[in-house]
Enzyme design. Structure first.
Site, PDB file in Angstrom:
ATOM      1  NE  ARG A 103      -2.106   0.146   3.727  1.00  0.00           N
ATOM      2  CZ  ARG A 103      -3.891  -0.447   4.651  1.00  0.00           C
ATOM      3  NH1 ARG A 103      -4.839   0.208   4.474  1.00  0.00           N
ATOM      4  NH2 ARG A 103      -2.699   0.640   6.009  1.00  0.00           N
ATOM      5  CB  THR A 107      -2.494   6.873  -1.845  1.00  0.00           C
ATOM      6  OG1 THR A 107      -1.717   5.632  -2.227  1.00  0.00           O
ATOM      7  CG2 THR A 107      -2.285   8.248  -2.393  1.00  0.00           C
ATOM      8  CG  ASP A 202       6.689  -3.367   9.006  1.00  0.00           C
ATOM      9  OD1 ASP A 202       7.683  -3.767   8.221  1.00  0.00           O
ATOM     10  OD2 ASP A 202       6.216  -2.354   9.217  1.00  0.00           O
TER      11      ASP A 202
HETATM   12  C1  PRP Z   1      -1.058  -4.580   4.369  1.00  0.00           C
HETATM   13  C2  PRP Z   1      -1.750  -5.909   4.373  1.00  0.00           C
HETATM   14  C3  PRP Z   1      -2.297  -6.960   2.767  1.00  0.00           C
HETATM   15  C4  PRP Z   1      -2.583  -4.729   2.902  1.00  0.00           C
HETATM   16  C5  PRP Z   1      -4.619  -4.636   3.060  1.00  0.00           C
HETATM   17  O1  PRP Z   1      -0.122  -5.121   3.380  1.00  0.00           O
HETATM   18  O2  PRP Z   1      -1.147  -7.116   4.901  1.00  0.00           O
HETATM   19  O3  PRP Z   1      -1.984  -6.544   1.831  1.00  0.00           O
HETATM   20  O4  PRP Z   1      -1.504  -4.202   3.165  1.00  0.00           O
HETATM   21  O5  PRP Z   1      -4.364  -3.279   2.722  1.00  0.00           O
HETATM   22  P1  PRP Z   1      -6.014  -3.144   1.977  1.00  0.00           P
HETATM   23  O6  PRP Z   1      -6.784  -3.386   2.232  1.00  0.00           O
HETATM   24  O7  PRP Z   1      -5.926  -1.139   2.505  1.00  0.00           O
HETATM   25  O8  PRP Z   1      -5.510  -2.716   0.462  1.00  0.00           O
HETATM   26  P2  PRP Z   1       1.255  -3.737   3.438  1.00  0.00           P
HETATM   27  O9  PRP Z   1       0.982  -2.751   2.011  1.00  0.00           O
HETATM   28  O10 PRP Z   1       1.223  -3.016   4.708  1.00  0.00           O
HETATM   29  O11 PRP Z   1       2.502  -4.900   2.356  1.00  0.00           O
HETATM   30  P3  PRP Z   1       3.111  -5.366   3.293  1.00  0.00           P
HETATM   31  O12 PRP Z   1       2.425  -6.840   2.928  1.00  0.00           O
HETATM   32  O13 PRP Z   1       4.541  -5.392   2.439  1.00  0.00           O
HETATM   33  O14 PRP Z   1       3.746  -5.531   4.476  1.00  0.00           O
HETATM   34  N1  URA Z   2      -2.242  -3.540   6.355  1.00  0.00           N
HETATM   35  C1  URA Z   2      -1.532  -3.681   7.481  1.00  0.00           C
HETATM   36  O1  URA Z   2      -0.692  -5.013   7.920  1.00  0.00           O
HETATM   37  N2  URA Z   2      -2.242  -3.319   8.704  1.00  0.00           N
HETATM   38  C2  URA Z   2      -3.703  -2.657   8.590  1.00  0.00           C
HETATM   39  O2  URA Z   2      -4.193  -2.557   9.730  1.00  0.00           O
HETATM   40  C3  URA Z   2      -4.199  -2.516   7.630  1.00  0.00           C
HETATM   41  C4  URA Z   2      -3.335  -2.453   6.425  1.00  0.00           C
END
Ligand code: PRP
Ligand code: URA
Length: 208
Positions: A103, A107, A202
């Protein structure tokens, strides 16, 4: 198919609480998330098609069953990787098709950076997994990719879902079943789930 299922099991409630706690260490977080993955895997696979398959027991002949669908496990990187092993334990010959998305921090829009779907060996049912369903942007983008790749049946599984994300996925893809360990209150002003667990990737990978 379609519909939304929130798991209701004492062990699920226990490990969701472990995940939520800010005191939980990375090894404990990893164990809790993978344990919850096996509950998701059991629920999400419960409607797979079977074919009859005769079997010889040490006593007699009997009618048995085999899974008759080609199954793909589709983790949304990074955090979705945590949920792959429980599915492979149930269906060892399923293929794993990685989708990389993160994400944008300002945004909250998903940014795709990796896609292994083109090499999918004609998957009939895909189990799309990600611990978090927040705005729904990542899930919708991933389902769009699966549809483009020609996958017919899609089941989406997550540990924590926000009602906002569920509504977005249901509105665009009412036929996709959603399974969650917990449906939380909602999103805060920076699109994190409340009460949630913070940043799943994380905390799982120890990159906080
Ligand atoms: C997190 C999570 C989802 C997304 C959910 O990923 O694992 O993929 O956010 O959010 P959304 O429903 O608003 O799209 P992140 O972007 O933190 O990436 P990561 O798994 O690499 O940490
Ligand atoms: N992604 C995460 O890892 N946590 C949240 O709460 C939302 C998106």
């Amino acid at each position: 198919m379609g519909g939304v299922v929130e798991l209701n099991h004492v062990i699920v409630k226990h490990y969701v609480t472990v995940l939520r706690s800010k005191e939980t260490s990375t090894p404990e977080f990893r164990h809790a998330l993978e344990t919850l993955g096996s509950f998701l895997a059991k629920e999400m696979t419960c409607e797979l098609a079977l074919r009859e398959s005769p079997v010889e027991t040490p006593i007699t002949s009997a009618m048995g069953f085999q899974i008759s669908e080609k199954v793909g496990i589709v983790p949304i990187l990074r955090a979705g990787l945590a949920l792959v092993r429980p599915f492979r334990e149930l269906i060892p010959n399923a293929c794993v098709l990685h989708l990389g998305m993160y994400r944008n921090e300002e945004t909250a829009q998903p940014v795709a950076y990796y896609n292994k779907l083109a090499e999918s060996p004609e998957v009939e049912t895909a189990f799309l997994v990600d611990p978090m369903l927040a705005t729904g942007g990542s899930a919708v983008a991933a389902i769009n990719e699966l549809r483009r790749a020609g996958v017919e049946q899609i089941v989406f599984g997550c540990v924590i879902a926000a009602p906002e994300g569920i509504a977005v996925v249901r509105q665009k893809f009412p036929e996709v079943k959603i399974v969650a360990c917990s449906i939380d209150e909602g999103l805060n002003d920076i699109n994190y789930i409340v009460p949630g667990l913070g940043d799943a990737g994380d905390r799982y990978f120890g990159t906080v």
